[in-house]
Structures are given as structure tokens and as C-alpha cells.
Design an enzyme around this catalytic site. Structure first.
Site, PDB file in Angstrom:
ATOM      1  N   SER A   1     -10.629  -1.644  -2.344  1.00  0.00           N
ATOM      2  CA  SER A   1     -11.777  -0.748  -2.516  1.00  0.00           C
ATOM      3  C   SER A   1     -11.540   0.322  -3.575  1.00  0.00           C
ATOM      4  O   SER A   1     -11.699   1.522  -3.315  1.00  0.00           O
ATOM      5  CB  SER A   1     -12.129  -0.106  -1.177  1.00  0.00           C
ATOM      6  OG  SER A   1     -13.509   0.073  -1.052  1.00  0.00           O
TER       7      SER A   1
ATOM      8  N   LYS B   1     -20.190  -2.583  -3.021  1.00  0.00           N
ATOM      9  CA  LYS B   1     -19.432  -3.282  -4.054  1.00  0.00           C
ATOM     10  C   LYS B   1     -19.640  -4.792  -3.990  1.00  0.00           C
ATOM     11  O   LYS B   1     -19.366  -5.501  -4.960  1.00  0.00           O
ATOM     12  CB  LYS B   1     -17.948  -2.930  -3.933  1.00  0.00           C
ATOM     13  CG  LYS B   1     -17.662  -1.480  -4.311  1.00  0.00           C
ATOM     14  CD  LYS B   1     -16.243  -1.043  -3.961  1.00  0.00           C
ATOM     15  CE  LYS B   1     -16.057   0.445  -4.250  1.00  0.00           C
ATOM     16  NZ  LYS B   1     -14.754   0.958  -3.773  1.00  0.00           N
TER      17      LYS B   1
ATOM     18  N   GLY C   1     -21.705   3.296   0.596  1.00  0.00           N
ATOM     19  CA  GLY C   1     -20.305   3.389   0.182  1.00  0.00           C
ATOM     20  C   GLY C   1     -19.810   2.084  -0.413  1.00  0.00           C
ATOM     21  O   GLY C   1     -20.534   1.360  -1.101  1.00  0.00           O
ATOM     22  N   SER C   2     -18.559   1.777  -0.134  1.00  0.00           N
ATOM     23  CA  SER C   2     -17.912   0.633  -0.776  1.00  0.00           C
ATOM     24  C   SER C   2     -18.464  -0.717  -0.355  1.00  0.00           C
ATOM     25  O   SER C   2     -18.175  -1.725  -1.002  1.00  0.00           O
ATOM     26  CB  SER C   2     -16.401   0.678  -0.517  1.00  0.00           C
ATOM     27  OG  SER C   2     -15.827   1.776  -1.187  1.00  0.00           O
ATOM     28  N   THR C   3     -19.245  -0.782   0.725  1.00  0.00           N
ATOM     29  CA  THR C   3     -19.857  -2.070   1.068  1.00  0.00           C
ATOM     30  C   THR C   3     -20.820  -2.514  -0.023  1.00  0.00           C
ATOM     31  O   THR C   3     -21.087  -3.703  -0.172  1.00  0.00           O
ATOM     32  CB  THR C   3     -20.593  -2.005   2.414  1.00  0.00           C
ATOM     33  OG1 THR C   3     -21.630  -1.029   2.359  1.00  0.00           O
ATOM     34  CG2 THR C   3     -19.632  -1.672   3.545  1.00  0.00           C
TER      35      THR C   3
END
Length: 485
Positions: free
Chosen positions: A273, A219, A215-217
Site C-alpha cells: 500500500s 488503489k 483510502g487505499s482500497t
């Protein structure tokens, strides 16, 4: 008559020579096949005739041996079974060994030649040394904080010391008690069947062997790639990122859980996010730069050993532009273990340098003499030092004023990134809650810990950034334990 005596003597000598040749064939040439023949119980009896060496956390053994009084005399015992099972594994007379019990078996069982001051003598006499000990890199307080933080929830935690690569905590829940598998009786068979049939998979080491959409980690990786490729030069400049964002070559529109993401700066998009900004940023950065950066962090590496093997985290090398957009926000085919995401946070904290993680500090003889000592391995430069400085700034902002405020620690600088990973058919599954972070106490010269937490059965509303609500407090507890705050 004398002639017949000579014939008889010669025949006896020939028989004796044949006997000696056959004995040599059995004892030398075929010794290996007899040793490994399942019908030969002597090696097994010898293996369990003496206590097994211990695995230590700090100065305290977390394993032991108990005398069963049976032919296979000594069975394995575990002091804190479920707490350390994802690190130690099990040693079973019936089902073999796993994890550290397996990778360090020669030391623990006493068969490693390095344990003997006279290895040639031991080889000639086929004698066995007392089992040696294995000292881990684990921090007891951090391990307990991670285990208690997850509680009854399904998930995993990995914590690393960024400067050295020492693994400080490795927890997976639900867990199990490896003592149940130690012997060879009916109770062991029943426990084995129950544990393997359990749909919650308590024997699965989720921290090292389970991959999840990050997921957004992810990024963090995308932002580092964009900064290194000079696609982003100013963190505060508005981007040309529509909301919603139509994936290249498709009619599929990507939206955000947060408001205000249209044309948001990289700083704001990272703090809150914004999927649309980072999906477009991955496409603008390009597949080549994205793949190179992901692989520098450790994705697609099948060689990682800590010392037991870790499942490879993956970043698709053949994705088209629409798939690249989704990959850049930790979806599509992007998969990561918690250990891998702890490595991502550690590289940012350590100025862009990544130290390979390791779990064994040293091995010793039963008397305590050091046999082998292990330390940091060669670091690789994952990103430019200037990029690492800006990534630290972005991650600090997330904790100071963004979605990761639940990880803030008084008396320390904390950087983090939340993530909510969609999964299941049509993304119908309860999202996985992620949080990756690092921390440095105000009086420390360098960051002391990097952590990754994933909670599978996150209880947050799908509209929330659940990594900040479910996973960040667990990471905070682990970081406080390491920092002593």
C-alpha cells in the site's frame, strides 16, 4: 294542474341529475384528493385492517404482524430487528416506511394490482388483496457473520455474489429494533425521538447511504485504470516513484506508512500500500482515464437502486494534478459506500464484468404463487479481461504475502486490499479501517462472494495498516459463511 305536475316532475328529474353528477364528481373526479386528505382516516384504517405481507430471508420470514385490537388493527413485528434493520427498514403507523418496507410497500400492503387474478374487479370494488411476500437475496449465515464481526464497533459490511450481483449481506452498526416504531402510541413517539437524537445514528444505513474516503482500497481502481491505459505493462518493473513524492504544482510532500516504497514495482506497492507510487500512477494515467474507469465501476452514478436508492459514490471530475494524485489513493474528494467498494471487488473477481447489485429475488402472493421474479441484470465491462486477470493476481498477493494475510482461508483463493482512510481536520481523526475482497473455494468454478468492510472506530495504531487488522477478519468470516468453510 297537469302542467304544474309536469313542471314539478321535470324539476325533480333535474335535481336527481344534479345529485348524480355531484356524486360522480365526488366519487370519480375528486376521489384521489379525498383519499389523500389527512382528515380522511378510511384509507389508513383499511391499510392496517389486515396483516402485512412478509419479508423473507431464504424460506424464513423475518417480519410478521401482531393484532393490537385497536382501530389501526395490525402492527408490524420483526423477528431479528437489529440484524436486518439496514435491509428491511421499518413500517410505522406513525412515521411511514423505509428501505424494503417502502420500496416494496405495494406488494406487502396488498395494493399491487399484480397480486390479484382479477385486477379490474378489485379496481371496481376497491377491495384489497392479502399482502404479498418479498423474498430477498440475503444469505442468513453471511448476514449473521457480518453483524457479529462488527459487534459493538461502528461500521458496515456489504457482500455481493460477483457473477449475478445478488446482495448476500448488508449490515450497518450500531443498529436498532424497528419494532419500537411499529405502532402509534407514546412509546413510538419516545423511541423516534431517542433514535433520531442518538449521536451514533443507529437508523443510518452506513452500507448504502454513508460515503467514506475509501483510502487505499481505491488503489484497485487506480491500478485497473493504469493497466487498461497501458501506463503499466509489467507489474514487477520498478517505477520512477520518489519517496516522498511532491504533489504536482505544490510543495506538499506525500509520504508512506511502509518502508521501501521508493521506485517500488506496482506489485510491491499494491501489496504494501505505497501511497507515493499510486499517487504518481494516477497522475501518469491522467484524469480522463481515471475518471472513465471510476465511472465504469459505478462512481458518480446517481441511478443505482437495489431497489431502494443508494447514495452515489464520487470521484472528482474537475481535480487538478495534485488533487488527482490524492484522489487516486482514495483521499481528497473521493468518497465511496461499502456497497460501491463491494462492487469494485466483484468486478475484479468476475473477469472485469460488473453486474448491478440487487436485493429482491422474487415477490409472491400470500398463497406462495410467484408474482415477479428477478435475476441478474446486464453486465458492463469495467476493464479488459486481461486487466482483470492481473488485478486478481495483485489482490491474491495481498492476502498471500502482503497486508491482508488476516483474510486468508484454508481451502480457498482469496484476493483483497486493505485501506486506512485519513479524515478529520488535519487528518486528526482515528482512521477508517477498510478491507475489500473476494473468495473462491478450491472446488468452485467461479468466485462466490465479494465483500467490503469499513470500521469507523478502528482501534489500530495510526502507523499500522489497520484495514488488515480490524476489517479483514470480518470479511474473512463473511466469506467463510458464504463458501461454507
Amino acid at each position: 294542474m297537469t302542467k304544474y305536475i309536469r313542471y314539478a316532475a321535470a324539476f325533480c328529474v333535474l335535481l336527481l341529475a344534479a345529485l348524480l353528477v355531484n356524486a360522480a364528481r365526488v366519487q370519480v373526479v375528486q376521489a384521489g384528493s379525498y383519499d389523500h386528505n389527512p382528515a380522511n382516516r378510511r384509507p389508513t384504517i383499511a391499510r392496517y385492517h389486515q396483516p402485512r405481507g412478509n419479508i423473507l430471508v431464504g424460506d424464513e420470514p423475518v417480519t410478521g404482524s401482531r393484532d393490537s385490537g385497536e382501530q389501526l388493527r395490525y402492527e408490524r413485528a420483526y423477528s431479528y430487528g437489529p440484524l436486518y434493520a439496514p435491509v428491511i427498514g421499518f413500517s410505522s403507523q406513525k412515521y411511514g416506511t423505509t428501505l424494503l418496507e417502502h420500496s416494496e410497500d405495494a406488494v406487502l400492503a396488498g395494493t399491487d394490482p399484480m397480486l390479484s387474478p382479477l385486477p379490474l374487479w378489485n379496481g371496481a370494488t376497491r377491495s384489497r388483496n392479502p399482502g404479498g411476500n418479498v423474498v430477498t437475496t440475503l444469505n442468513r449465515d453471511a448476514q449473521e457473520a457480518a453483524f457479529e464481526g462488527l459487534g459493538t464497533r461502528k461500521g458496515a459490511v456489504a457482500a455481493i455474489e460477483p457473477v449475478t450481483g445478488r446482495i448476500l449481506a448488508l449490515v450497518s452498526t450500531p443498529s436498532y429494533d424497528p419494532s419500537e416504531l411499529s405502532g402509534n402510541g407514546e412509546a413510538v413517539t419516545s423511541a423516534w425521538a431517542r433514535l433520531n437524537d442518538d449521536p451514533e445514528k443507529p437508523m443510518l444505513n452506513r452500507a448504502v447511504w454513508q460515503t467514506y474516503p475509501p483510502g487505499s482500497t481505491f488503489k484497485v481502481v487506480t491500478a485497473a485504470a493504469a493497466l487498461d491505459a497501458r501506463v503499466v505493462r509489467n507489474l514487477d518493473r520498478r517505477t520512477h516513484s520518489p519517496d516522498p513524492y511532491t504533489l504536482p504544482g505544490t510543495r506538499t510532500r506525500l509520504t508512506n506508512e511502509s518502508d521501501g516504497c521508493a521506485d517500488a514495482s506496482v506489485r510491491m506497492a499494491f501489496e504494501w500500500s505505497c501511497n507515493t507510487v499510486f499517487a504518481k500512477l494516477g497522475v501518469d494515467t491522467g484524469a480522463e482515464h481515471m475518471l472513465a474507469t471510476a465511472q465504469a465501476f459505478g462512481f458518480n452514478d446517481r441511478r443505482l437502486r437495489i431497489p431502494f436508492p443508494a447514495a452515489p459514490s464520487t470521484f472528482d471530475s474537475g481535480a487538478d494534478r495534485a488533487q488527482l494524485a490524492l484522489s487516486s489513493i482514495g483521499q481528497y474528494n473521493t468518497r465511496a459506500t461499502p456497497l460501491q467498494m463491494a462492487m469494485v471487488a466483484a468486478a475484479v473477481a468476475n473477469g472485469g464484468q460488473l453486474r448491478p447489485p440487487y436485493l429482491v429475488q422474487r415477490t409472491t402472493r400470500a398463497s406462495g404463487e410467484i408474482v415477479a421474479e428477478y435475476g441478474p441484470r446486464a453486465a458492463r465491462q469495467v476493464m479488459r479481461p486481461s486487466t482483470a486477470v492481473r488485478m486478481r493476481e495483485l489482490m491474491t498477493d495481498v492476502v498471500r504475502e502482503g497486508t491482508g494475510r488476516n483474510a486468508a482461508i484454508r481451502g480457498a483463493t482469496v484476493g483483497g486490499k486493505t485501506g486506512t482512510a485519513q479524515h478529520g481536520v488535519g487528518n486528526a481523526g482515528v482512521p477508517y479501517a477498510w478491507f475489500v475482497s473476494w473468495a473462491q473455494a478450491n472446488d468452485d468454478l467461479e468466485p462466490k462472494v465479494a465483500v467490503a468492510v469499513v470500521v469507523e472506530d478502528a482501534s489500530a495504531d495510526r502507523g499500522d495498516i489497520s484495514g488488515g487488522g480490524d476489517a479483514a477478519p470480518i470479511a474473512k468470516a463473511v466469506m467463510e459463511a458464504v463458501l461454507g468453510l
